[in-house]
Design a protein around this motif. Structure first.
Motif, PDB file in Angstrom:
ATOM      1  N   ALA A  66     141.193  35.278   4.216  1.00 47.55           N
ATOM      2  CA  ALA A  66     141.242  33.947   4.848  1.00 47.55           C
ATOM      3  C   ALA A  66     141.609  32.835   3.876  1.00 47.55           C
ATOM      4  O   ALA A  66     141.452  31.649   4.202  1.00 47.55           O
ATOM      5  CB  ALA A  66     139.898  33.639   5.507  1.00 47.55           C
ATOM      6  N   HIS A  67     142.109  33.207   2.708  1.00 45.22           N
ATOM      7  CA  HIS A  67     142.466  32.151   1.740  1.00 45.22           C
ATOM      8  C   HIS A  67     143.592  32.664   0.841  1.00 45.22           C
ATOM      9  O   HIS A  67     143.351  33.290  -0.190  1.00 45.22           O
ATOM     10  CB  HIS A  67     141.225  31.787   0.910  1.00 45.22           C
ATOM     11  CG  HIS A  67     141.410  30.611  -0.003  1.00 45.22           C
ATOM     12  ND1 HIS A  67     140.346  29.866  -0.469  1.00 45.22           N
ATOM     13  CD2 HIS A  67     142.513  30.054  -0.550  1.00 45.22           C
ATOM     14  CE1 HIS A  67     140.784  28.904  -1.259  1.00 45.22           C
ATOM     15  NE2 HIS A  67     142.103  29.010  -1.332  1.00 45.22           N
ATOM     16  N   THR A  68     144.830  32.416   1.284  1.00 42.44           N
ATOM     17  CA  THR A  68     145.986  32.768   0.447  1.00 42.44           C
ATOM     18  C   THR A  68     146.938  31.577   0.372  1.00 42.44           C
ATOM     19  O   THR A  68     146.905  30.676   1.228  1.00 42.44           O
ATOM     20  CB  THR A  68     146.760  33.981   1.008  1.00 42.44           C
ATOM     21  OG1 THR A  68     147.360  33.622   2.265  1.00 42.44           O
ATOM     22  CG2 THR A  68     145.854  35.188   1.210  1.00 42.44           C
ATOM     23  N   HIS A  69     147.771  31.593  -0.654  1.00 42.80           N
ATOM     24  CA  HIS A  69     148.761  30.516  -0.846  1.00 42.80           C
ATOM     25  C   HIS A  69     150.106  31.118  -1.202  1.00 42.80           C
ATOM     26  O   HIS A  69     150.522  31.098  -2.358  1.00 42.80           O
ATOM     27  CB  HIS A  69     148.352  29.599  -1.999  1.00 42.80           C
ATOM     28  CG  HIS A  69     147.037  28.905  -1.847  1.00 42.80           C
ATOM     29  ND1 HIS A  69     146.869  27.783  -1.063  1.00 42.80           N
ATOM     30  CD2 HIS A  69     145.830  29.150  -2.405  1.00 42.80           C
ATOM     31  CE1 HIS A  69     145.609  27.373  -1.150  1.00 42.80           C
ATOM     32  NE2 HIS A  69     144.950  28.184  -1.948  1.00 42.80           N
ATOM     33  N   MET A  70     150.794  31.688  -0.202  1.00 44.52           N
ATOM     34  CA  MET A  70     152.143  32.184  -0.490  1.00 44.52           C
ATOM     35  C   MET A  70     153.060  30.968  -0.679  1.00 44.52           C
ATOM     36  O   MET A  70     152.975  29.987   0.070  1.00 44.52           O
ATOM     37  CB  MET A  70     152.672  33.041   0.668  1.00 44.52           C
ATOM     38  CG  MET A  70     151.752  34.190   1.097  1.00 44.52           C
ATOM     39  SD  MET A  70     151.306  35.270  -0.273  1.00 44.52           S
ATOM     40  CE  MET A  70     150.033  36.278   0.514  1.00 44.52           C
ATOM     41  N   TYR A 157     140.761  22.901   8.415  1.00 41.24           N
ATOM     42  CA  TYR A 157     141.615  22.143   7.502  1.00 41.24           C
ATOM     43  C   TYR A 157     140.912  22.038   6.159  1.00 41.24           C
ATOM     44  O   TYR A 157     139.691  22.127   6.077  1.00 41.24           O
ATOM     45  CB  TYR A 157     141.920  20.749   8.083  1.00 41.24           C
ATOM     46  CG  TYR A 157     140.734  19.825   8.028  1.00 41.24           C
ATOM     47  CD1 TYR A 157     139.673  19.966   8.916  1.00 41.24           C
ATOM     48  CD2 TYR A 157     140.648  18.827   7.054  1.00 41.24           C
ATOM     49  CE1 TYR A 157     138.564  19.141   8.841  1.00 41.24           C
ATOM     50  CE2 TYR A 157     139.550  18.001   6.979  1.00 41.24           C
ATOM     51  CZ  TYR A 157     138.507  18.157   7.864  1.00 41.24           C
ATOM     52  OH  TYR A 157     137.405  17.356   7.783  1.00 41.24           O
ATOM     53  N   LYS A 158     141.717  21.849   5.115  1.00 40.33           N
ATOM     54  CA  LYS A 158     141.134  21.821   3.763  1.00 40.33           C
ATOM     55  C   LYS A 158     141.355  20.469   3.111  1.00 40.33           C
ATOM     56  O   LYS A 158     142.450  19.901   3.172  1.00 40.33           O
ATOM     57  CB  LYS A 158     141.760  22.922   2.893  1.00 40.33           C
ATOM     58  CG  LYS A 158     141.163  22.981   1.476  1.00 40.33           C
ATOM     59  CD  LYS A 158     141.778  24.114   0.629  1.00 40.33           C
ATOM     60  CE  LYS A 158     141.199  24.110  -0.792  1.00 40.33           C
ATOM     61  NZ  LYS A 158     141.881  25.035  -1.706  1.00 40.33           N
ATOM     62  N   LEU A 159     140.290  19.979   2.481  1.00 36.83           N
ATOM     63  CA  LEU A 159     140.355  18.769   1.665  1.00 36.83           C
ATOM     64  C   LEU A 159     140.087  19.155   0.213  1.00 36.83           C
ATOM     65  O   LEU A 159     139.435  20.167  -0.065  1.00 36.83           O
ATOM     66  CB  LEU A 159     139.287  17.767   2.107  1.00 36.83           C
ATOM     67  CG  LEU A 159     139.397  17.207   3.523  1.00 36.83           C
ATOM     68  CD1 LEU A 159     138.202  16.313   3.813  1.00 36.83           C
ATOM     69  CD2 LEU A 159     140.703  16.428   3.701  1.00 36.83           C
ATOM     70  N   VAL A 246     135.182  26.519  -0.333  1.00 35.68           N
ATOM     71  CA  VAL A 246     136.055  27.606  -0.782  1.00 35.68           C
ATOM     72  C   VAL A 246     135.801  27.946  -2.249  1.00 35.68           C
ATOM     73  O   VAL A 246     135.215  27.157  -2.989  1.00 35.68           O
ATOM     74  CB  VAL A 246     137.550  27.252  -0.582  1.00 35.68           C
ATOM     75  CG1 VAL A 246     137.885  27.106   0.886  1.00 35.68           C
ATOM     76  CG2 VAL A 246     137.930  26.000  -1.349  1.00 35.68           C
ATOM     77  N   HIS A 247     136.258  29.091  -2.638  1.00 35.96           N
ATOM     78  CA  HIS A 247     136.212  29.611  -4.022  1.00 35.96           C
ATOM     79  C   HIS A 247     135.014  29.119  -4.842  1.00 35.96           C
ATOM     80  O   HIS A 247     135.171  28.509  -5.896  1.00 35.96           O
ATOM     81  CB  HIS A 247     137.540  29.392  -4.749  1.00 35.96           C
ATOM     82  CG  HIS A 247     138.158  28.012  -4.660  1.00 35.96           C
ATOM     83  ND1 HIS A 247     137.471  26.874  -4.979  1.00 35.96           N
ATOM     84  CD2 HIS A 247     139.419  27.620  -4.301  1.00 35.96           C
ATOM     85  CE1 HIS A 247     138.282  25.841  -4.834  1.00 35.96           C
ATOM     86  NE2 HIS A 247     139.456  26.256  -4.414  1.00 35.96           N
ATOM     87  N   VAL A 248     133.823  29.469  -4.366  1.00 35.92           N
ATOM     88  CA  VAL A 248     132.590  29.102  -5.073  1.00 35.92           C
ATOM     89  C   VAL A 248     132.440  30.028  -6.294  1.00 35.92           C
ATOM     90  O   VAL A 248     132.522  31.250  -6.173  1.00 35.92           O
ATOM     91  CB  VAL A 248     131.363  29.269  -4.143  1.00 35.92           C
ATOM     92  CG1 VAL A 248     130.074  28.991  -4.911  1.00 35.92           C
ATOM     93  CG2 VAL A 248     131.489  28.354  -2.931  1.00 35.92           C
ATOM     94  N   THR A 325     140.629  35.833  -1.410  1.00 34.78           N
ATOM     95  CA  THR A 325     141.195  35.953  -2.767  1.00 34.78           C
ATOM     96  C   THR A 325     141.610  34.638  -3.404  1.00 34.78           C
ATOM     97  O   THR A 325     141.687  34.539  -4.616  1.00 34.78           O
ATOM     98  CB  THR A 325     142.457  36.846  -2.763  1.00 34.78           C
ATOM     99  OG1 THR A 325     143.399  36.286  -1.854  1.00 34.78           O
ATOM    100  CG2 THR A 325     142.107  38.270  -2.405  1.00 34.78           C
ATOM    101  N   ASP A 326     141.964  33.624  -2.579  1.00 29.51           N
ATOM    102  CA  ASP A 326     142.628  32.439  -3.132  1.00 29.51           C
ATOM    103  C   ASP A 326     143.908  32.875  -3.856  1.00 29.51           C
ATOM    104  O   ASP A 326     144.253  32.350  -4.916  1.00 29.51           O
ATOM    105  CB  ASP A 326     141.672  31.691  -4.081  1.00 29.51           C
ATOM    106  CG  ASP A 326     142.172  30.295  -4.417  1.00 29.51           C
ATOM    107  OD1 ASP A 326     143.143  29.837  -3.786  1.00 29.51           O
ATOM    108  OD2 ASP A 326     141.588  29.669  -5.331  1.00 29.51           O
ATOM    109  N   HIS A 327     144.568  33.854  -3.250  1.00 35.67           N
ATOM    110  CA  HIS A 327     145.785  34.429  -3.852  1.00 35.67           C
ATOM    111  C   HIS A 327     146.838  33.341  -4.078  1.00 35.67           C
ATOM    112  O   HIS A 327     147.322  32.723  -3.122  1.00 35.67           O
ATOM    113  CB  HIS A 327     146.329  35.504  -2.897  1.00 35.67           C
ATOM    114  CG  HIS A 327     147.597  36.148  -3.348  1.00 35.67           C
ATOM    115  ND1 HIS A 327     147.622  37.163  -4.284  1.00 35.67           N
ATOM    116  CD2 HIS A 327     148.890  35.928  -3.002  1.00 35.67           C
ATOM    117  CE1 HIS A 327     148.874  37.551  -4.472  1.00 35.67           C
ATOM    118  NE2 HIS A 327     149.666  36.806  -3.714  1.00 35.67           N
TER     119      HIS A 327
HETATM  120 ZN    ZN Z   1     143.123  28.040  -2.677  1.00 32.73          ZN
END
Ligand code: ZN
Ligand code: URP
Ligand code: ZN
Length: 473
Positions: A66-70, A157-159, A246-248, A325-327
């Protein structure tokens, strides 16, 4: 529609496991049956189009990252995995759905950015994909438009409390956005680090000649994460917004989340494999410029402060609910290199989308989490958290046939020359050995990985129109 039977395996869910056969018709699971069940007196095995023998193996719902950045633009460059290469790597690793981020930058309109990210992904994905919306410019127009994101299937949404001058929102902007989130059924995702204070510390370190990647971790101290996490929780409390951090990576941030949850607040936290296995000294502190490979934010934490054990414990106790992953990979050559002589210019991020299911399975082998919890934190909770459950995250009649056959007697050696399919010129996980193996992967009924062969294609993945989170109250 072709039918498929997965027979003889142990079907694992977030709540238990049992020997069972799984019958698929086209893209959909139609039955979970006692092993060897007959249909009108006929052995099902002989009447289906495809038979997959899962004897001795686990049959689990496909992973949801649930957390990727292609293709994410960052620090003057772009994440090296495209939707095509990144989703193919995801498939290899047993992930059948990603939720990536559409990115609104300063001066851009939210709906334009969402359309642009749809254009990037459509027809390029090997597995299904959805979007969260990054709101990088909270202004009157953004606040108005955010209300219609849910209609677009974007229920989160992400801040950013970090990255001043780029994606950063100040407290007033966060407050206003959270009010809209609370009113419209959007999950607020937060990058919780105190960006302005970090930038001040970065300036001090660079002025002292401390330019190596290691100092990325020093500047982004756990206090910066704890403080921002607390502030986000308080703003969410005030506005009644559901909050997902996210990403704690810092145990102190986990404690903030746990306290808020104990207090009845609707807050959640995700961690990532890098915070469970890697650390400041051994990775960021590697000789020369090597540490750049692991520059990501939040940063890897000190092995002397017991963060990792705390993260695993929090996953067991549900103080943290999921692992993503925060890929966001960048090649060493030409990308990470941008920060030679100045750690603050190293693009932030690393590549893990291919290895999350394996790395978390190793947590089962190592006695950190149970088999059922593995399924829960990698698939079922992500589906519930982000409005996909029923179709995704479960093996049950009516669900998409997104299924992984996982071999607990198999083995996976991670490394650039061995099992690497991500488009990045190094592996952040080089040398990791996994006591298990992703054997077969089905995405909506289609076999896309079979015994070390890729059978998918970039036209297969479909956009997932997500509903609001199941955890909204
Ligand atoms: Zn991220
Ligand atoms: O280092 C990271 N995390 N890169 C991706 C952007 C973000 O903050 O998630
Ligand atoms: Zn972030």
């Amino acid at each position: 529609m072709p039918t498929t039977l997965i027979s003889g395996g142990t079907v694992v869910s977030s709540t238990g496991k049992a020997l069972a056969d799984v019958l698929i018709d086209g893209e959909t699971i139609v039955a979970v049956l006692a092993p060897g069940t007959k249909s009108l007196g006929t052995d099902l095995k002989s009447s289906v189009d495809h038979l997959l023998d899962a004897t001795g193996k686990y049959v689990i719902p496909g992973g949801i990252d649930a957390h990727t950045h292609m293709e994410m633009p960052f620090g003057g460059t772009e994440a090296s995995d495209t939707f095509e290469t990144g989703t193919r790597a995801a498939a290899w690793g047993g992930t059948t759905t990603i939720v990536d981020f559409a990115i609104q930058r300063h001066g851009e309109r939210i709906m334009d950015s969402l359309a642009a990210w749809h254009e990037r992904a459509a027809g390029q994905c090997a597995v299904d994909y959805g979007f969260h919306q990054i709101v990088g410019d909270v202004n009157d127009d953004s606040l108005k438009v955010m209300g219609s994101l849910v209609d677009e299937g974007v229920s989160s949404y992400k801040l950013f409390m970090a990255y001043p001058g780029v994606f950063y929102s100040d407290d007033a902007q966060i407050y206003k956005a959270m009010r809209v989130g609370a009113e419209t059924g959007l999950m607020t995702m937060m990058h919780a680090e105190n960006g302005p204070a970090i930038d001040a510390m970065v300036g001090e370190l660079l002025a002292q000649g401390k330019t190596d990647p290691y100092y990325h971790g020093v500047a982004r101290a756990w206090q910066m994460e704890e403080e921002a996490t607390h502030r986000a929780i308080m703003l969410a409390n005030l506005t009644s917004a559901p909050l997902y951090v996210v990403h704690v990576s810092a145990k102190q941030a986990v404690e903030q989340l746990a306290a808020a949850r104990d207090n009845g607040q609707n807050v959640f936290g995700e961690t990532c494999p890098q915070y469970l296995y890697l650390n400041l000294e051994d990775q960021l502190g590697a000789p020369g410029f090597e540490g750049a490979k692991w520059v990501c934010s939040t940063p890897l934490r000190s092995k002397h402060e017991n963060h990792q054990e705390h993260m695993w414990r929090a996953l067991r106790t549900n103080d943290l609910q999921m692992v993503s992953t925060d890929h966001c990979p960048f090649c060493m050559k030409g990308q990470k290199e941008l920060g030679l002589g100045d750690f603050s210019k190293i693009p932030n991020g690393m590549g893990t989308v291919e290895h999350r299911m394996d790395l978390m399975y190793q947590g089962v082998v190592n006695g950190k989490i149970s088999l059922e919890r593995w399924v829960e934190i990698t698939s079922t909770t992500p589906a519930r958290m982000f409005g996909m459950y029923g179709k995704k995250g479960v093996i049950a009649p009516g669900a998409d046939a997104d299924i992984v056959i996982y071999d607990p007697r198999g083995h996976t050696s991670i490394g650039l020359e061995k099992t690497h399919h991500m488009r990045v010129d190094y592996s952040a996980w080089e040398g990791f050995e996994i006591d298990g193996h992703v054997d077969t992967v089905l995405s909506r009924g289609r076999i896309i990985i079979n015994e070390n062969t890729y059978l998918g294609d970039k036209n297969h993945g479909e956009y997932v129109h997500r509903a609001p989170s199941q955890y909204l109250i």
